[in-house]
Design an enzyme around this catalytic site. Sequence first.
Site, PDB file in Angstrom:
ATOM      1  N   GLY A  91       4.008  71.836 -25.806  1.00 22.92           N
ATOM      2  CA  GLY A  91       5.174  71.267 -26.464  1.00 22.92           C
ATOM      3  C   GLY A  91       6.064  72.372 -26.998  1.00 22.92           C
ATOM      4  CG  HIS A 121      -0.776  80.688 -20.345  1.00 25.60           C
ATOM      5  ND1 HIS A 121      -0.297  79.510 -20.891  1.00 25.60           N
ATOM      6  CD2 HIS A 121      -2.131  80.628 -20.449  1.00 25.60           C
ATOM      7  CE1 HIS A 121      -1.312  78.770 -21.299  1.00 25.60           C
ATOM      8  NE2 HIS A 121      -2.432  79.412 -21.032  1.00 25.60           N
ATOM      9  CG  HIS A 134      -5.957  79.699 -17.622  1.00 23.03           C
ATOM     10  ND1 HIS A 134      -6.424  78.409 -17.670  1.00 23.03           N
ATOM     11  CD2 HIS A 134      -5.332  79.903 -18.810  1.00 23.03           C
ATOM     12  CE1 HIS A 134      -6.080  77.852 -18.828  1.00 23.03           C
ATOM     13  NE2 HIS A 134      -5.427  78.751 -19.537  1.00 23.03           N
ATOM     14  CD  GLU A 135      -5.181  83.806 -20.036  1.00 23.79           C
ATOM     15  OE1 GLU A 135      -4.116  83.745 -20.680  1.00 23.79           O
ATOM     16  OE2 GLU A 135      -6.154  83.065 -20.279  1.00 23.79           O
ATOM     17  CB  CYS A 154      -5.676  75.837 -21.883  1.00 20.49           C
ATOM     18  SG  CYS A 154      -4.321  76.905 -22.412  1.00 20.49           S
TER      19      CYS A 154
END
Length: 231
Positions: free
Chosen positions: A47, A194, A190-191, A148
């Site tokens: 969010g 981001h 995964h990183e 996460c």
Amino acid sequence: MATVQIRSCIRTLSTGARVDKSLAKWYQSLWQPKGNEPPYDHIVQLGDPVLRVPANPIPEKELKSPEVQFLVKHLVKVMRAYKCVGLAAPQLGLSLRAFVMEFKDDLRDQYTKADYKLREMEPLPLTVFLNPVLKVLDYEKVTHTEACESVRGYRADVARYREVLITGFDASGKQQELTVKGWNARIAQHEMDHLNGIIYTDLMNRKSLTCTCWQAVNANSGRIQLSFANK
């Protein structure tokens, strides 16, 4: 240089030349207490606009700067405080291309021997990447459950490439490359996501999304509080 000055310089790097800077700043001003500015001691949650934009590269001339060194140390500090295996700068509120990873051998106790082998887990020493670039080496995808700290309280099945190569700079600003496979390749992907404004929920098997504490919710008649701090 004082910590406050260092944090201010990092924020300048993070938001420089960002077209949506004013929108993100306005959004955060609605709820963010004055004085609590990134890099945070907590991990931001889904969010927050910073999680949804591609992060800015760190100028090469700044890689060895005190500001970037502070950021690296802070990423490691928060990652270990939350006991997670990876953390990217956007998760601390900074839109910069930097992440850290670490998979300690003592985590082996959290998994059965069969699961440890199935997930192709192996220890990964503390690894820092600045301005990383990912290249897929093995296009076979493997599906495992993933979570996460920016979507705290949930997990889901995600398919990831089995083996990848990461190139970039280390904490001292030197060029480096690292080949990782299995579980460590999953952490790296995964990183990297981001840094590109992607969260695992974008890639997950939607039917597999699960609240990690659903049993406790039932056992306590719904009286469960989920903390977003590390304590």
